[in-house]
Design an enzyme around this catalytic site. Sequence first.
Site, PDB file in Angstrom:
ATOM      1  N   GLY A 108       0.827  -1.201   0.000  1.00 44.09           N
ATOM      2  CA  GLY A 108       0.000   0.000   0.000  1.00 44.09           C
ATOM      3  C   GLY A 108       0.856   1.243   0.000  1.00 44.09           C
ATOM      4  O   GLY A 108       2.073   1.171   0.232  1.00 44.09           O
ATOM      5  N   CYS A 110       5.559  -6.082   1.231  1.00 40.44           N
ATOM      6  CA  CYS A 110       5.852  -4.641   1.182  1.00 40.44           C
ATOM      7  C   CYS A 110       5.312  -3.943   2.431  1.00 40.44           C
ATOM      8  O   CYS A 110       5.825  -4.150   3.513  1.00 40.44           O
ATOM      9  CB  CYS A 110       5.314  -4.031  -0.115  1.00 40.44           C
ATOM     10  SG  CYS A 110       6.008  -4.801  -1.595  1.00 40.44           S
ATOM     11  N   TYR A 111       4.267  -3.137   2.303  1.00 36.68           N
ATOM     12  CA  TYR A 111       3.687  -2.491   3.482  1.00 36.68           C
ATOM     13  C   TYR A 111       3.274  -3.543   4.514  1.00 36.68           C
ATOM     14  O   TYR A 111       3.405  -3.332   5.727  1.00 36.68           O
ATOM     15  CB  TYR A 111       2.486  -1.639   3.084  1.00 36.68           C
ATOM     16  CG  TYR A 111       1.760  -0.982   4.248  1.00 36.68           C
ATOM     17  CD1 TYR A 111       2.271   0.165   4.852  1.00 36.68           C
ATOM     18  CD2 TYR A 111       0.576  -1.523   4.739  1.00 36.68           C
ATOM     19  CE1 TYR A 111       1.611   0.760   5.921  1.00 36.68           C
ATOM     20  CE2 TYR A 111      -0.090  -0.942   5.804  1.00 36.68           C
ATOM     21  CZ  TYR A 111       0.427   0.201   6.394  1.00 36.68           C
ATOM     22  OH  TYR A 111      -0.223   0.785   7.445  1.00 36.68           O
ATOM     23  N   HIS A 117       6.911  -9.147  -4.467  1.00 31.11           N
ATOM     24  CA  HIS A 117       5.827 -10.102  -4.691  1.00 31.11           C
ATOM     25  C   HIS A 117       6.392 -11.498  -4.961  1.00 31.11           C
ATOM     26  O   HIS A 117       7.283 -11.666  -5.788  1.00 31.11           O
ATOM     27  CB  HIS A 117       4.951  -9.648  -5.862  1.00 31.11           C
ATOM     28  CG  HIS A 117       4.059  -8.509  -5.476  1.00 31.11           C
ATOM     29  ND1 HIS A 117       2.696  -8.543  -5.628  1.00 31.11           N
ATOM     30  CD2 HIS A 117       4.340  -7.313  -4.913  1.00 31.11           C
ATOM     31  CE1 HIS A 117       2.178  -7.407  -5.189  1.00 31.11           C
ATOM     32  NE2 HIS A 117       3.151  -6.652  -4.755  1.00 31.11           N
ATOM     33  N   GLU A 173       6.533 -15.939  -5.489  1.00 26.84           N
ATOM     34  CA  GLU A 173       6.007 -17.066  -6.242  1.00 26.84           C
ATOM     35  C   GLU A 173       6.162 -18.316  -5.376  1.00 26.84           C
ATOM     36  O   GLU A 173       6.994 -18.370  -4.479  1.00 26.84           O
ATOM     37  CB  GLU A 173       6.771 -17.256  -7.555  1.00 26.84           C
ATOM     38  CG  GLU A 173       6.584 -16.097  -8.539  1.00 26.84           C
ATOM     39  CD  GLU A 173       7.358 -16.324  -9.820  1.00 26.84           C
ATOM     40  OE1 GLU A 173       8.035 -17.359  -9.920  1.00 26.84           O
ATOM     41  OE2 GLU A 173       7.294 -15.460 -10.700  1.00 26.84           O
ATOM     42  N   ASP A 182     -21.443 -11.638 -19.721  1.00 27.15           N
ATOM     43  CA  ASP A 182     -21.721 -11.742 -18.281  1.00 27.15           C
ATOM     44  C   ASP A 182     -23.198 -12.002 -18.000  1.00 27.15           C
ATOM     45  O   ASP A 182     -23.551 -12.942 -17.290  1.00 27.15           O
ATOM     46  CB  ASP A 182     -21.271 -10.461 -17.564  1.00 27.15           C
ATOM     47  CG  ASP A 182     -19.844 -10.093 -17.901  1.00 27.15           C
ATOM     48  OD1 ASP A 182     -19.058 -11.007 -18.202  1.00 27.15           O
ATOM     49  OD2 ASP A 182     -19.519  -8.891 -17.882  1.00 27.15           O
ATOM     50  N   LYS A 232     -13.653 -12.053 -15.520  1.00 21.10           N
ATOM     51  CA  LYS A 232     -14.211 -12.267 -16.855  1.00 21.10           C
ATOM     52  C   LYS A 232     -13.809 -13.618 -17.451  1.00 21.10           C
ATOM     53  O   LYS A 232     -14.651 -14.339 -18.000  1.00 21.10           O
ATOM     54  CB  LYS A 232     -13.765 -11.129 -17.777  1.00 21.10           C
ATOM     55  CG  LYS A 232     -14.178 -11.284 -19.225  1.00 21.10           C
ATOM     56  CD  LYS A 232     -15.645 -11.015 -19.467  1.00 21.10           C
ATOM     57  CE  LYS A 232     -15.966  -9.539 -19.383  1.00 21.10           C
ATOM     58  NZ  LYS A 232     -17.364  -9.258 -19.774  1.00 21.10           N
TER      59      LYS A 232
END
Length: 524
Positions: A62, A93-94, A182, A184, A229, A379
Amino acid sequence: MALDPKQVKSDLVLILDFGSQYTHLITRRIRSLSVFSLCLNGTSSLQSITDLNPAVVILSGGPHSVHTPDSPSFPDGFLQWAQSNAVPVLGICYGLQLLVSRLGGEVRVGNTQEYGRMEIHVENPSALYPAEKVGHNQVVWMSHGDEAVTLPDGFNVVARSQQGAVAAIENPSTKFYGLQYHPEHFLFDVCGVAAGWKMEDVMEEEIKVINNTVGPDEHVICALSGGVDSTVAATIVHKAIGDRLHCVFVDNGLLRYKERERVMETFEKDLHLPVVCVDAVDQFLTKLKGVTDPEIKRKIIGKEFICIFDAFAQDLEKKLGSRPAYLVQGTLYPDVIESCPPPGSGRTHSHTIKSHHNVGGLPKDMKLKLIEPLKLLFKDEVRQLGRIMDVPEGFLKRHPFPGPGLAVRVLGDVTEGNALDVLRQVDEIFIQSIKDAGLYDVIWQAFAVFLPVRSVGVQGDQRTHSHVVALRAVTSQDGMTADWYYFEHKFLDDVSRKICNGVRGVNRVVQDITSKPPSTIEWE
């Protein structure tokens, strides 16, 4: 009414959202691994977190600093609950800095800020890095100004950046982990999460939820737009309750070229869904006359749709003897995310991007209760669900079309001049050219935009002062992020000539080459 997360046959990975632009990419990436994931406001109550019974909790990044007095944080008692229930927690992170700060460590402004690609060095073996990785370097994506300088009791540094900043920490006994980037392979290798998120299970559970919600004699209305949709939503409800579903297609005057005729034919011939077409062109365009603000447009359109559905319900009541109580909508998870903070959501650390007409645009006093079977899906997941239910592939591959229609592709007053007619013709030429070039299935969404400007041109040896249109085409997986499509110059040249020669009143064509972010996909 939508799928109950507790009924999903998969471990749940819960992401507590502290406002990072990547939070929902984490959600989508986890789902692509066949693991169910959901986002929840990072400041939600402990009860709302524990009620979901997550197998893993991820604290997102954030824009905040843990030093500021109003910085967001997870609720009191959260870490104690996680530790006592052996629920792994990963701070990113944050989220890492929040873990360190709340557990008694120290976070301060870093001597050097690290943004972008950065090399990290693995110092110690851990659950995050197997023993053979110790001493190795790897390139990651860093984005931080603060850094952890003193770790809480029980934590070890397991990796540092090239500049010496803490890049990864862990406390193996509590299963608390932190990364400044981030990750994996965290879910399976470290947490032992079981993958079990399947569309077949989603379909079965949704049908069960619908049957448990709608009484055996109750009738339901479905708002069919002609898009993927609403069609998939209608199909799954039709599977559940059969002919007690009543579909309505509204011509609001904001449809694409010959959309009404094409969609109604598809519904009847291919999908075999009972559909009534309501002509509401004058009703919508009268309400939109003079309106230029895109948010007001969306809210007007949302309100008018509900008015039409209420009137349709009244007509059905006269025929059936009872009034339908439910309205089916094809609301998706990105719609909910981008329309936040919706009423009652409690979201405080991310901004409303735009009010989707079927989320943020709904009136508070609407009489119909909502059935939204796709509300937790992206989607591409909706398309998977449609294939399982044998919705024709050609229909599933249709590019997304916004509920407010061309109102969000005509910048300014949609009723001014012949903007809608011009846009329909331009859009038809553009889309047909894409199909002829074999590019339609490669592009996630393509459309034309009517700009509120005129430019000077020369056509037929005469000066013209005519309209400018923009062409937009993007590639994406789920619409949360997108990049503009790189057309060959010859294609753009051919399309531009076709438009300027074939559409009266247009003398200039431009291409939108902006990704999302910083823009949205639609212009308004």
